[in-house]
Design an enzyme around this catalytic site. Structure first.
Site, short mmCIF file in Angstrom:
data_model
loop_
_atom_site.label_atom_id
_atom_site.label_comp_id
_atom_site.label_asym_id
_atom_site.label_seq_id
_atom_site.Cartn_x
_atom_site.Cartn_y
_atom_site.Cartn_z
N TYR A 65 -2.10 -1.01 10.21
CA TYR A 65 -2.03 -1.33 8.78
C TYR A 65 -0.69 -0.90 8.19
CZ TYR A 65 -3.84 -1.30 3.92
OH TYR A 65 -4.06 -1.51 2.58
N SER A 68 0.87 -1.18 0.00
CA SER A 68 0.00 0.00 0.00
C SER A 68 0.91 1.23 0.00
CB SER A 68 -0.85 -0.01 1.27
OG SER A 68 -1.45 1.26 1.48
N1 LIG Z 1 -8.60 -0.65 -1.97
C1 LIG Z 1 -7.61 0.16 -1.66
O1 LIG Z 1 -7.75 1.38 -1.68
C2 LIG Z 1 -6.26 -0.40 -1.29
C3 LIG Z 1 -5.21 0.48 -1.15
C4 LIG Z 1 -3.94 0.00 -0.82
C5 LIG Z 1 -3.75 -1.35 -0.63
N2 LIG Z 1 -4.80 -2.20 -0.74
C6 LIG Z 1 -4.52 -3.61 -0.51
O2 LIG Z 1 -4.96 -4.36 -1.62
C7 LIG Z 1 -5.37 -5.66 -1.21
C8 LIG Z 1 -6.79 -5.91 -1.68
O3 LIG Z 1 -7.62 -4.93 -1.12
P1 LIG Z 1 -9.12 -4.68 -1.61
O4 LIG Z 1 -9.34 -3.23 -1.52
O5 LIG Z 1 -9.39 -5.41 -2.86
O6 LIG Z 1 -9.87 -5.36 -0.38
P2 LIG Z 1 -11.26 -6.14 -0.34
O7 LIG Z 1 -11.65 -6.19 1.09
O8 LIG Z 1 -12.19 -5.53 -1.31
O9 LIG Z 1 -10.84 -7.58 -0.82
C9 LIG Z 1 -9.92 -8.34 -0.06
C10 LIG Z 1 -10.13 -9.80 -0.31
O10 LIG Z 1 -9.26 -10.52 0.58
C11 LIG Z 1 -10.01 -11.55 1.20
N3 LIG Z 1 -9.42 -11.93 2.48
C12 LIG Z 1 -9.47 -11.23 3.64
N4 LIG Z 1 -8.86 -11.92 4.62
C13 LIG Z 1 -8.41 -13.09 4.06
C14 LIG Z 1 -7.72 -14.21 4.55
N5 LIG Z 1 -7.37 -14.31 5.84
N6 LIG Z 1 -7.41 -15.21 3.69
C15 LIG Z 1 -7.78 -15.14 2.38
N7 LIG Z 1 -8.46 -14.11 1.87
C16 LIG Z 1 -8.77 -13.09 2.69
C17 LIG Z 1 -11.41 -10.96 1.34
O11 LIG Z 1 -12.40 -11.96 1.57
C18 LIG Z 1 -11.56 -10.24 0.02
O12 LIG Z 1 -12.05 -11.07 -1.01
C19 LIG Z 1 -5.23 -5.66 0.31
O13 LIG Z 1 -4.02 -6.25 0.67
C20 LIG Z 1 -5.26 -4.19 0.66
O14 LIG Z 1 -4.62 -3.94 1.88
C21 LIG Z 1 -6.04 -1.77 -1.06
#
Ligand SMILES: NC(=O)c1ccc[n+]([C@@H]2O[C@H](COP(=O)([O-])OP(=O)(O)OC[C@H]3O[C@@H](n4cnc5c(N)ncnc54)[C@H](O)[C@@H]3O)[C@@H](O)[C@H]2O)c1
Length: 258
Positions: free
Chosen positions: A158, A142
């Site tokens: 985080y 991130s």
């Molecule tokens: N959306 C953003 O703005 C953003 C920004 C920076 C980083 N990220 C990172 O990107 C990645 C995806 O984020 P997103 O926004 O798509 O989140 P999201 O919550 O929409 O999707 C995350 C997915 O991970 C799954 N998950 C959660 N815990 C789990 C576990 N223990 N084992 C297996 N699967 C698990 C969830 O069920 C979900 O399908 C994450 O690592 C998040 O930290 C997201």
């Protein structure tokens, strides 16, 4: 020839959000994709969507924080397809936006277990299969693995987890270069996914104001889309990035450029 033709990919957290977009794009570009998640219904839907569009995907329940789950699924994927070429360590949770002195040890453990230990476990169990023919590991960190957030909820755990992922990426890149395994990290800013929807809904100022305030800080003036990140995953996963390892790519609309 598609960009990742016949490669075998595992995408953690592939049921929703960024992981789902990456799974769909990798499959469109010829990869066989194992979608792993703990959200079974959307996971099965993602599998159906890809297979229905002529791609190849399978869904498996796997908690990235459980070594038993990770070992079992990596073995199954490698046995079914003969190898693992691509691992996208995407699964993550945000945890509660609290300052350090208010965080409980169970809260710390849960976020670190999923966001950092999950990356460790999946890398640990995918690497032995990659050592045979090389591979590409793409870690989703991130922007908060690089900088603290002044305009947004307090410095919280985080950041610790995503900073760990950034450093694990560089360390693994150096360690496994001799095996032809590349490891890179992606640092998304604010991307519109179910995670961001939840964060906004929980904001004390209300979701509308939260969205307005945050997007004002993004030079491109809006949230990103999951596909913006998926194209970076595809690049790192493909042989187009064959000389790229240990690098970090920020995808944030300019959010941390100022
Ligand atoms: N959306 C953003 O703005 C953003 C920004 C920076 C980083 N990220 C990172 O990107 C990645 C995806 O984020 P997103 O926004 O798509 O989140 P999201 O919550 O929409 O999707 C995350 C997915 O991970 C799954 N998950 C959660 N815990 C789990 C576990 N223990 N084992 C297996 N699967 C698990 C969830 O069920 C979900 O399908 C994450 O690592 C998040 O930290 C997201």
């Amino acid at each position: 020839m598609a960009r990742v033709q016949d490669k075998v990919a595992i995408v953690t957290g592939g049921a929703m959000g960024l992981g789902r977009a990456a799974s769909v794009l990798l499959a469109q570009e010829g990869a066989r994709v194992a979608i792993v998640d703990i959200a079974d219904e959307p996971g099965k839907q993602a599998e159906k969507e890809i297979n229905g569009a002529g791609g190849e995907a399978l869904y498996r329940h796997m908690d990235v924080a459980s070594e038993e789950d990770v070992r079992r699924v990596c073995r199954e994927v490698a046995e079914k397809y003969g190898r693992i070429d691509i691992l996208v360590n995407n699964a993550g949770i945000s945890g509660s936006p609290k300052p350090t002195h208010e965080i409980s040890v169970p809260e710390w453990n849960r976020v670190l277990d999923v966001d950092a230990k999950g990356v460790f476990l999946c890398t640990k169990h995918a690497v032995p299969y990659m050592k045979k023919g090389g591979g590409s590991i793409v870690n989703i960190s991130s922007v908060y693995g690089i900088v603290a957030g002044v305009d947004n909820p307090p410095p919280y755990l985080y950041h610790a987890a995503k900073g760990a992922v950034r450093m694990m990426t560089k360390s693994d890149a150096v360690c496994y270069a001799k095996d032809g395994i590349r490891v890179n990290s992606i640092h998304p800013g604010w991307i519109w996914t179910p995670m961001l929807d939840q964060v906004g809904k929980a904001a004390p100022e209300g979701q509308e104001e939260f969205n307005r305030r945050l997007q004002k800080h993004i030079p491109l003036g809006r949230y990103g889309e999951p596909r913006d990140v998926a194209f970076a995953v595809l690049y790192f996963a493909s042989d187009e990035s064959k000389f790229v390892t240990g690098s970090e790519l920020v995808i944030d609309g300019g959010y941390i450029a100022w």
